[in-house]
Design a protein around this motif. Structure first.
Motif, PDB file in Angstrom:
ATOM      1  N   SER A 189       0.827  -1.213   0.000  1.00 34.65           N
ATOM      2  CA  SER A 189       0.000   0.000   0.000  1.00 34.65           C
ATOM      3  C   SER A 189       0.860   1.260   0.000  1.00 34.65           C
ATOM      4  O   SER A 189       0.604   2.208  -0.754  1.00 34.65           O
ATOM      5  CB  SER A 189      -0.929  -0.006   1.224  1.00 34.65           C
ATOM      6  N   ARG A 190       1.884   1.287   0.813  1.00 31.93           N
ATOM      7  CA  ARG A 190       2.747   2.462   0.900  1.00 31.93           C
ATOM      8  C   ARG A 190       3.542   2.643  -0.395  1.00 31.93           C
ATOM      9  O   ARG A 190       3.771   3.772  -0.836  1.00 31.93           O
ATOM     10  CB  ARG A 190       3.678   2.337   2.110  1.00 31.93           C
ATOM     11  N   ALA A 191       3.939   1.527  -1.006  1.00 32.11           N
ATOM     12  CA  ALA A 191       4.661   1.612  -2.277  1.00 32.11           C
ATOM     13  C   ALA A 191       3.758   2.136  -3.383  1.00 32.11           C
ATOM     14  O   ALA A 191       4.240   2.730  -4.368  1.00 32.11           O
ATOM     15  CB  ALA A 191       5.195   0.229  -2.650  1.00 32.11           C
ATOM     16  N   GLN A 192       2.450   1.965  -3.207  1.00 38.57           N
ATOM     17  CA  GLN A 192       1.486   2.425  -4.202  1.00 38.57           C
ATOM     18  C   GLN A 192       0.957   3.824  -3.895  1.00 38.57           C
ATOM     19  O   GLN A 192       0.045   4.313  -4.561  1.00 38.57           O
ATOM     20  CB  GLN A 192       0.321   1.423  -4.279  1.00 38.57           C
ATOM     21  N   GLY A 193       1.533   4.465  -2.881  1.00 44.28           N
ATOM     22  CA  GLY A 193       1.200   5.854  -2.600  1.00 44.28           C
ATOM     23  C   GLY A 193       0.122   6.068  -1.558  1.00 44.28           C
ATOM     24  O   GLY A 193      -0.287   7.213  -1.317  1.00 44.28           O
ATOM     25  N   TYR A 194      -0.335   5.025  -0.916  1.00 46.11           N
ATOM     26  CA  TYR A 194      -1.348   5.166   0.128  1.00 46.11           C
ATOM     27  C   TYR A 194      -0.685   5.569   1.452  1.00 46.11           C
ATOM     28  O   TYR A 194       0.449   5.176   1.749  1.00 46.11           O
ATOM     29  CB  TYR A 194      -2.111   3.857   0.335  1.00 46.11           C
ATOM     30  N   LYS A 195      -1.387   6.356   2.255  1.00 46.10           N
ATOM     31  CA  LYS A 195      -0.862   6.788   3.539  1.00 46.10           C
ATOM     32  C   LYS A 195      -1.019   5.707   4.607  1.00 46.10           C
ATOM     33  O   LYS A 195      -0.347   5.742   5.639  1.00 46.10           O
ATOM     34  CB  LYS A 195      -1.558   8.079   3.995  1.00 46.10           C
ATOM     35  N   GLU A 196      -1.931   4.793   4.370  1.00 49.81           N
ATOM     36  CA  GLU A 196      -2.141   3.694   5.308  1.00 49.81           C
ATOM     37  C   GLU A 196      -2.476   2.428   4.532  1.00 49.81           C
ATOM     38  O   GLU A 196      -2.729   2.479   3.327  1.00 49.81           O
ATOM     39  CB  GLU A 196      -3.264   4.017   6.292  1.00 49.81           C
ATOM     40  N   SER A 197      -2.473   1.307   5.215  1.00 53.56           N
ATOM     41  CA  SER A 197      -2.701   0.017   4.565  1.00 53.56           C
ATOM     42  C   SER A 197      -4.110  -0.074   3.981  1.00 53.56           C
ATOM     43  O   SER A 197      -5.074   0.452   4.550  1.00 53.56           O
ATOM     44  CB  SER A 197      -2.494  -1.121   5.563  1.00 53.56           C
ATOM     45  N   ARG A 198      -4.211  -0.732   2.832  1.00 54.63           N
ATOM     46  CA  ARG A 198      -5.526  -0.992   2.233  1.00 54.63           C
ATOM     47  C   ARG A 198      -6.292  -2.062   3.005  1.00 54.63           C
ATOM     48  O   ARG A 198      -7.487  -2.243   2.790  1.00 54.63           O
ATOM     49  CB  ARG A 198      -5.352  -1.443   0.779  1.00 54.63           C
ATOM     50  N   LEU A 199      -5.605  -2.774   3.890  1.00 53.06           N
ATOM     51  CA  LEU A 199      -6.255  -3.812   4.693  1.00 53.06           C
ATOM     52  C   LEU A 199      -6.821  -3.181   5.958  1.00 53.06           C
ATOM     53  O   LEU A 199      -6.077  -2.642   6.776  1.00 53.06           O
ATOM     54  CB  LEU A 199      -5.234  -4.892   5.071  1.00 53.06           C
ATOM     55  N   PRO A 200      -8.128  -3.213   6.138  1.00 48.68           N
ATOM     56  CA  PRO A 200      -8.725  -2.613   7.344  1.00 48.68           C
ATOM     57  C   PRO A 200      -8.223  -3.294   8.610  1.00 48.68           C
ATOM     58  O   PRO A 200      -7.867  -4.478   8.611  1.00 48.68           O
ATOM     59  CB  PRO A 200     -10.230  -2.852   7.155  1.00 48.68           C
ATOM     60  N   GLU A 201      -8.201  -2.551   9.703  1.00 48.24           N
ATOM     61  CA  GLU A 201      -7.771  -3.103  10.979  1.00 48.24           C
ATOM     62  C   GLU A 201      -8.971  -3.456  11.842  1.00 48.24           C
ATOM     63  O   GLU A 201      -9.998  -2.784  11.823  1.00 48.24           O
ATOM     64  CB  GLU A 201      -6.902  -2.091  11.732  1.00 48.24           C
ATOM     65  N   PHE A 202      -8.836  -4.539  12.592  1.00 54.29           N
ATOM     66  CA  PHE A 202      -9.857  -4.890  13.579  1.00 54.29           C
ATOM     67  C   PHE A 202      -9.648  -4.044  14.824  1.00 54.29           C
ATOM     68  O   PHE A 202      -8.506  -3.819  15.254  1.00 54.29           O
ATOM     69  CB  PHE A 202      -9.754  -6.368  13.973  1.00 54.29           C
ATOM     70  N   SER A 203     -10.723  -3.597  15.427  1.00 53.57           N
ATOM     71  CA  SER A 203     -10.618  -2.923  16.717  1.00 53.57           C
ATOM     72  C   SER A 203     -10.417  -3.989  17.800  1.00 53.57           C
ATOM     73  O   SER A 203     -10.621  -5.184  17.568  1.00 53.57           O
ATOM     74  CB  SER A 203     -11.895  -2.136  17.012  1.00 53.57           C
ATOM     75  N   ALA A 204     -10.008  -3.553  18.985  1.00 54.41           N
ATOM     76  CA  ALA A 204      -9.820  -4.492  20.091  1.00 54.41           C
ATOM     77  C   ALA A 204     -11.119  -5.219  20.415  1.00 54.41           C
ATOM     78  O   ALA A 204     -11.124  -6.422  20.709  1.00 54.41           O
ATOM     79  CB  ALA A 204      -9.297  -3.745  21.318  1.00 54.41           C
ATOM     80  N   THR A 205     -12.224  -4.504  20.337  1.00 57.89           N
ATOM     81  CA  THR A 205     -13.531  -5.112  20.611  1.00 57.89           C
ATOM     82  C   THR A 205     -13.874  -6.165  19.560  1.00 57.89           C
ATOM     83  O   THR A 205     -14.375  -7.252  19.885  1.00 57.89           O
ATOM     84  CB  THR A 205     -14.625  -4.035  20.629  1.00 57.89           C
TER      85      THR A 205
END
Length: 264
Positions: A26-42
């Motif tokens: 994702s970063r190599a493709q110019g995104y500021k954060e990962s294209r993979l969503p993160e799970f919350s702790a809950t």
């Protein structure tokens, strides 16, 4: 595929290697954060352990090698090149080669990656294009795949509870329509009544269920012979050689009208 879906259910999050890979891409493709969503702790706490058993669809295997894939996609993120050994026995589907040892390896991978829990083989079968009633290739396929599942149970201690053949009868196979046939029973799709005729594989599979295993072979039994390729091309014997790491192709689908054989 398994890590993508099974890892969150078993461990509460995506595999570390998947997160690292997608983040780097994702970063190599110019995104500021990962294209993979993160799970919350809950969400992690909520989803972890929410399973009773694993339903595994398994048909074939791939040979994979590492590449640098610049495509932004599910396949591009993997950085692997998937191929088939040309010596592997074919079928009526271009993606499906006969690799019986793959199902045993997959079952072992699941156990030693995620632990010991109940597994059901929810789909396993092979296609052809001509709808032959004398489907020796399908008998060969079921015999050797089921034998490897049995080895996984008896020799490897895998908790496999049941096996489901795909499919009870020829049916509409997604984008391939009626051209590729997986059934234990032949269906005449040109007849409005859709009459069904048991194939040789149906009788063979019934025998396995009735005897709770394989019958002792006789001199006239040809079920162990390597059959002609179901796409009418003469194949070479299945190769035992491994060119590189083997990965496993698992396809999703709906299980309809099938027979369940309990190994236990």
């Amino acid at each position: 595929m398994y890590g993508w879906f099974l890892n969150p259910v078993m461990k509460g999050d995506y595999p570390a290697i998947m997160k690292e890979q997608v983040d780097r891409k994702s970063r190599a493709q110019g995104y500021k954060e990962s294209r993979l969503p993160e799970f919350s702790a809950t969400e992690k706490d909520y989803i972890k352990g929410t399973y009773d058993f694993l339903g595994m669809n398994f048909y074939t295997s791939n040979l994979v090698s590492s590449i640098d894939n610049i495509n932004q996609s599910y396949y591009g993120d993997q950085d692997v090149n998937s191929t088939k050994d040309p010596s592997w026995l074919g079928s009526g589907s271009s993606w499906l080669k006969v690799t019986p040892k793959g199902i045993r390896r997959m079952l072992n991978w699941v156990k030693y990656t995620y632990g010991d829990f109940p597994i059901y083989i929810t789909e396993n079968g092979v296609s052809d294009l001509n709808g032959t009633i004398k489907d020796e290739h399908r008998i060969f396929y079921y015999k050797h795949y089921i034998n490897n599942v049995l080895k996984a149970i008896r020799l490897d201690g895998i908790d496999v509870r049941g096996y489901t053949a795909w499919s009870l009868m020829d049916n509409f196979e997604w984008a391939r329509g009626y051209s590729e046939r997986f059934g234990l029973h032949y269906v005449n799709f040109s007849d409005p009544a859709r009459p069904r005729t048991p194939k040789a594989s149906a009788r063979y599979y019934r025998s396995i269920i009735e005897n709770n295993g394989f019958k002792k072979e006789t001199a006239n039994n040809n079920e162990n012979k390597t059959p002609a390729n179901s796409n009418n091309r003469t194949p070479n014997p299945v190769s035992g050689a491994q060119k590189t790491v083997i990965s496993f192709q698992v396809l999703t689908g709906f299980v309809i009208g099938v027979v369940l054989w309990n190994f236990k």
